[in-house]
Structures are given as C-alpha cells and as structure tokens.
Design an enzyme around this catalytic site. Structure first.
Site, PDB file in Angstrom:
ATOM      1  N   HIS A   8       0.828  -1.204   0.000  1.00 48.85           N
ATOM      2  CA  HIS A   8       0.000   0.000   0.000  1.00 48.85           C
ATOM      3  C   HIS A   8       0.860   1.251   0.000  1.00 48.85           C
ATOM      4  O   HIS A   8       2.041   1.205   0.323  1.00 48.85           O
ATOM      5  CB  HIS A   8      -0.982   0.043   1.189  1.00 48.85           C
ATOM      6  N   HIS A  80       4.002   7.121   3.793  1.00 48.77           N
ATOM      7  CA  HIS A  80       4.944   6.019   3.616  1.00 48.77           C
ATOM      8  C   HIS A  80       4.480   5.093   2.505  1.00 48.77           C
ATOM      9  O   HIS A  80       3.334   5.151   2.071  1.00 48.77           O
ATOM     10  CB  HIS A  80       5.156   5.233   4.925  1.00 48.77           C
ATOM     11  N   GLU A 131       7.749   1.080   5.003  1.00 53.53           N
ATOM     12  CA  GLU A 131       7.239   0.025   5.880  1.00 53.53           C
ATOM     13  C   GLU A 131       7.493  -1.312   5.175  1.00 53.53           C
ATOM     14  O   GLU A 131       7.236  -1.438   3.985  1.00 53.53           O
ATOM     15  CB  GLU A 131       5.735   0.234   6.090  1.00 53.53           C
TER      16      GLU A 131
HETATM   17 CO    CO Z   1       1.215   1.264   6.302  1.00 52.68          CO
END
Ligand code: CO
Length: 135
Positions: A8, A80, A131
């Site tokens: 994502h 992020h 991440e």
């Molecule tokens: Co995230």
C-alpha cells in the site's frame, strides 16, 4: 531477502472524510468505512485498487505518530510506502546489517493490518519512510 509487491501507499490527511470522498466520488474508487485504531493512533480508510491499496490515515489522539508529519504538511500528503517481505525477522536483520535505521526499538511490531512490520527511517531511503510487512 528481496522486497516483494507494493502492499500500500499511505496518505496522511487532516480530514479523512474529505479524503475518502475524493477517492470515492471524484476518482471512482472502492473505499472502506473509517476504522479507528487506538493502538496505532490513527483512523484508517482503505481504498482498494486493482493492483494495490491506498491507506488514508487521520490522526487519532494526542500521541498520534502522524501529527508531526501533518504539522509539516498541513494539507496532508504521502506518508509512507509499504513493501511486502516473506520473513520480517530476516528483513530486520538484513536492514540492520546494511546500516539502515529501523524506527522505534528496532524490533518488528504488529502493524495496522495485524501483520508484523518494521519502519525504515527516511534518512536512509531518499526521504521516503518505508514500511516492510510480512505477508
Ligand atoms: Co502502512
């Protein structure tokens, strides 16, 4: 390890209802209901795309981890990107061995999707917070 799919892109917003409306009404995306995540200090909305997801994040509470980002970016912005890895412990060890800075205590934590994650400090990655999520 090697990084896998883009899981994502997370976008911080001061107004998750307004941001949801943009994705739903203007861009025509499938948008989830807002979910408060008190353990993570955010409200999340998922926008489902054919090849990945967009995660909208609104601060929740006074210690929200995205408050400092929003103070620098009051209208919101990309917070992020999340890449998938097969083994978070191996990824964590490799990132440390290569000199990357893992945020927090440097150990994997359970992320907003209930899966183990680490965050890599933007200073080592061209200004992008990364991440890594075990899938
Ligand atoms: Co995230």
């Amino acid at each position: 390890m090697e990084i896998g799919r883009l899981n994502h892109v997370a976008i911080a917003t001061p107004d998750i209802a307004a941001s949801s409306k943009i994705y739903k009404d203007i861009l025509g995306a499938k948008v989830s209901a807002p979910v408060p995540q008190p353990d993570h200090g955010v409200v999340t909305v998922f926008v489902e795309l054919p090849n990945t997801k967009i995660e909208l994040l609104e601060p929740l509470g006074e210690n929200s981890p995205i408050l400092s980002f929003l103070s620098k970016n009051p209208k919101g912005g990309i917070h992020h990107v999340c890449y998938e890895v097969e083994d978070i412990e191996a990824a964590c060890a490799q990132m440390k061995a290569k000199g990357a800075t893992i945020t927090g205590d440097g150990r994997p934590k359970i992320g907003a999707h209930g899966k183990p994650v680490i965050f890599l400090h933007p200073k080592d990655f061209g200004g992008t917070l990364i991440e890594l999520e075990q899938v």
